[in-house]
Design an enzyme around this catalytic site. Structure first.
Site, PDB file in Angstrom:
ATOM      1  N   HIS A  93       0.822  -1.206   0.000  1.00  0.00           N
ATOM      2  CA  HIS A  93       0.000   0.000   0.000  1.00  0.00           C
ATOM      3  C   HIS A  93       0.865   1.269   0.000  1.00  0.00           C
ATOM      4  O   HIS A  93       0.646   2.188  -0.807  1.00  0.00           O
ATOM      5  CB  HIS A  93      -0.904  -0.031   1.238  1.00  0.00           C
ATOM      6  CG  HIS A  93      -1.772   1.179   1.397  1.00  0.00           C
ATOM      7  ND1 HIS A  93      -3.088   1.223   0.987  1.00  0.00           N
ATOM      8  CD2 HIS A  93      -1.507   2.412   1.910  1.00  0.00           C
ATOM      9  CE1 HIS A  93      -3.594   2.413   1.253  1.00  0.00           C
ATOM     10  NE2 HIS A  93      -2.649   3.162   1.819  1.00  0.00           N
ATOM     11  N   GLU A  94       1.862   1.308   0.885  1.00  0.00           N
ATOM     12  CA  GLU A  94       2.697   2.514   0.975  1.00  0.00           C
ATOM     13  C   GLU A  94       3.553   2.709  -0.269  1.00  0.00           C
ATOM     14  O   GLU A  94       3.812   3.833  -0.690  1.00  0.00           O
ATOM     15  CB  GLU A  94       3.586   2.452   2.225  1.00  0.00           C
ATOM     16  CG  GLU A  94       2.817   2.348   3.540  1.00  0.00           C
ATOM     17  CD  GLU A  94       1.805   3.458   3.731  1.00  0.00           C
ATOM     18  OE1 GLU A  94       2.023   4.575   3.219  1.00  0.00           O
ATOM     19  OE2 GLU A  94       0.777   3.209   4.388  1.00  0.00           O
ATOM     20  N   HIS A 116       1.683   4.685  -2.704  1.00  0.00           N
ATOM     21  CA  HIS A 116       1.712   6.133  -2.471  1.00  0.00           C
ATOM     22  C   HIS A 116       2.992   6.761  -3.020  1.00  0.00           C
ATOM     23  O   HIS A 116       2.941   7.802  -3.684  1.00  0.00           O
ATOM     24  CB  HIS A 116       1.622   6.421  -0.964  1.00  0.00           C
ATOM     25  CG  HIS A 116       0.247   6.254  -0.395  1.00  0.00           C
ATOM     26  ND1 HIS A 116      -0.892   6.673  -1.051  1.00  0.00           N
ATOM     27  CD2 HIS A 116      -0.176   5.704   0.782  1.00  0.00           C
ATOM     28  CE1 HIS A 116      -1.954   6.409  -0.307  1.00  0.00           C
ATOM     29  NE2 HIS A 116      -1.548   5.805   0.816  1.00  0.00           N
ATOM     30  N   HIS A 171      -5.469   7.257  -2.108  1.00  0.00           N
ATOM     31  CA  HIS A 171      -6.357   6.186  -1.669  1.00  0.00           C
ATOM     32  C   HIS A 171      -7.454   5.937  -2.699  1.00  0.00           C
ATOM     33  O   HIS A 171      -8.012   6.867  -3.273  1.00  0.00           O
ATOM     34  CB  HIS A 171      -6.991   6.540  -0.321  1.00  0.00           C
ATOM     35  CG  HIS A 171      -6.015   6.458   0.800  1.00  0.00           C
ATOM     36  ND1 HIS A 171      -6.016   7.332   1.859  1.00  0.00           N
ATOM     37  CD2 HIS A 171      -4.985   5.605   1.018  1.00  0.00           C
ATOM     38  CE1 HIS A 171      -5.046   7.020   2.692  1.00  0.00           C
ATOM     39  NE2 HIS A 171      -4.390   5.981   2.197  1.00  0.00           N
TER      40      HIS A 171
END
Length: 495
Positions: free
Chosen positions: A235-236, A239, A245
């Protein structure tokens, strides 16, 4: 702007829905923290170490997101307790504007919007080859395990894009990964176990590429007894590559933590990352070989190849690739090469991982779990198991005979580690590995190594090599250089 009572109720309902799904923040924000997701607290048997109460910095987070001084009342407060990413969401004004826009455009427009639910922050990297460095590690896992997990998390993004990732251990890196606690220098403190798990910074921001994990989480892999590092890391990484998101439930880029194996990108994640970087191009098809009864003899080109092993043997330099070998004497490639390696060493495997000549003049070849020893062109022993040498690994990447006289030592290399070996005693001196960082500036993944007649160690990786000062133990200035240009007189246009 006036709303009818019915319209106001609809807007409030949509506002609560959008808050629970964490609409992303527009350009200009940096990072928030990690709260929770719908349905997560309905499974109280999972993650018993997580906080059940409101996080320490909940008021700050709530105020930033919805201009509130505490968690929403009633059932809404459950949503705010779940672990989540620390990257910020939309403000209250932007949520209200989104609600009014959705009401005005009607259901048909909303259906069209669902076709693209991924959200971009606005920046992307201007290159596809990115380096990353790990500053600190969590205490629950070994460093090697953490490295494997992070590689797997990066692989889900590189498999569908042209992006390539390479770990470095010193100097500058594009992506900096750290496991840290509470206040740690970016005005976004962590809150201990539970609550905020991690946060990251987008491309084109003042801290682009930084990823921070909360050191106080119970980090695990592949089970539900703590916080799964693989899920959070993937997930990170999304980014730091430019994704905000996603509004798509179950996507990797959903702001809320979930445990799901195997780790896979959703269609929404894939569309988002390919919107930024495009898809990965398939490998070129293999050349069509016409049918014939003759065995093809396709010799590799030294100017376009990397090498499996290199060794100084009887004062001459031998480069190995597949089943072929090149022979260099006094800096000159000898006529008739490349030639089959079996021409010199009958019974040698078709490809080798490493080779070296010991003090007694014996030549050692390694491949997979086995090794062979030759006296000149006569085989003395082999194949014998590598484990009989006390070496705790197989498929070594390189072997090096270094030093002079009584100070000569033999080293085996693999995955950034090395072991010292005593050929006379036929055993490694210590099963515990040493770090390749002892040779400052040498890359972690090497293909081959050898020592030249002047005592300089050479480490090869891909089509480049690094030359190491035997006294200082570091790479000489001006390296890496091209293997093809320096050893095979290849034209610079080849590179």
């Amino acid at each position: 702007m006036m709303l009818t009572p019915g319209g106001l109720s609809s807007a409030i309902a949509l506002l609560l829905f959008l808050c629970a799904h964490s609409l992303p923040v527009p350009e200009g924000k940096a990072s928030n923290r990690y709260k929770a997701a719908a349905g997560w607290l309905e499974k109280p048997h999972l993650y018993p170490d997580k906080k059940r109460g409101w996080p320490d910095h909940a008021q700050d987070t709530a105020k930033e997101t919805l201009d509130m001084k505490g968690p929403p009342p009633g059932n809404g407060s459950e949503v705010w307790r779940r672990p989540r990413c620390g990257v910020p969401d939309y403000t209250a004004r932007e949520v209200l504007e989104a609600a009014e826009k959705a009401r005005a455009h009607g259901r048909g427009q909303r259906r069209r919007q669902r076709q693209r639910r991924f959200v971009l922050f606005g920046g992307r990297w201007d290159k596809t080859d990115l380096s990353y460095k790990i500053v600190r590690f969590p205490w629950q896992m070994s460093e090697d395990k953490v490295r494997r997990v992070l590689q797997e998390a990066l692989r889900v993004w590189s498999d569908v894009t042209p992006l390539n990732f390479r770990e470095v251990h010193g100097g500058r890196a594009d992506i900096i990964i750290d496991f840290t606690r509470y206040w740690h220098g970016d005005s976004l403190p962590f809150d201990g176990p539970g609550g905020i798990l991690a946060h990251a910074f987008f491309p084109k921001t003042h801290r682009e590429g930084d990823i921070h994990f909360d050191y106080d989480e119970t980090w695990t892999v592949g089970n539900s007894m703590g916080t799964d590092l693989l899920q959070v890391a993937a997930h990170e990484f999304g980014h730091v590559l430019g994704l905000q998101h996603s509004l798509e439930p179950g996507s990797v880029m959903s702001p809320f933590y979930s445990f799901s194996y195997p780790l896979e990108l959703s269609d929404d994640d894939r569309r988002g990352i390919q919107y930024l970087y495009g898809p990965r191009k398939p490998p070129p098809p293999p050349p069509v070989v016409p049918e014939t009864n003759e065995i093809p003899n396709i010799q590799p080109d030294a100017c376009r190849s990397d090498f499996d092993a290199v060794s100084m043997i009887r004062g001459e330099l031998f480069f190995f690739r597949s089943r072929y070998v090149w022979r260099i004497r006094d800096g000159r490639l000898q006529a008739g090469y490349p030639a089959l390696a079996s021409r010199h060493w009958n019974g040698i495997p078709e490809s080798i991982d490493a080779a070296f000549e010991d003090k007694a003049g014996n030549i050692w070849f390694f491949q997979g779990h086995s090794y062979w020893v030759y006296d000149g062109e006569r085989r003395v022993t082999g194949p014998d198991p590598v484990s009989s040498l006390g070496l705790p690994v197989s498929n070594i990447q390189a072997a090096l005979m270094g030093g002079r006289g009584k100070e000569q030592k033999t080293y085996f290399f693999k995955d950034g580690s090395y072991w010292q070996f005593d050929p006379l005693g036929n055993q490694v001196e210590d099963v515990q590995p040493h770090s390749l960082q002892d040779w400052w500036g040498v890359p972690r993944d090497i293909d081959a190594a050898f020592q030249d007649r002047y005592g300089y160690a050479h480490f090869l990786s891909g089509k480049q090599y690094w030359k190491v000062d035997p006294k200082e133990g570091g790479v000489l200035e001006g390296y890496p250089r091209s293997i093809g240009m320096d050893f095979f007189d290849c034209a610079s246009s080849t590179y």
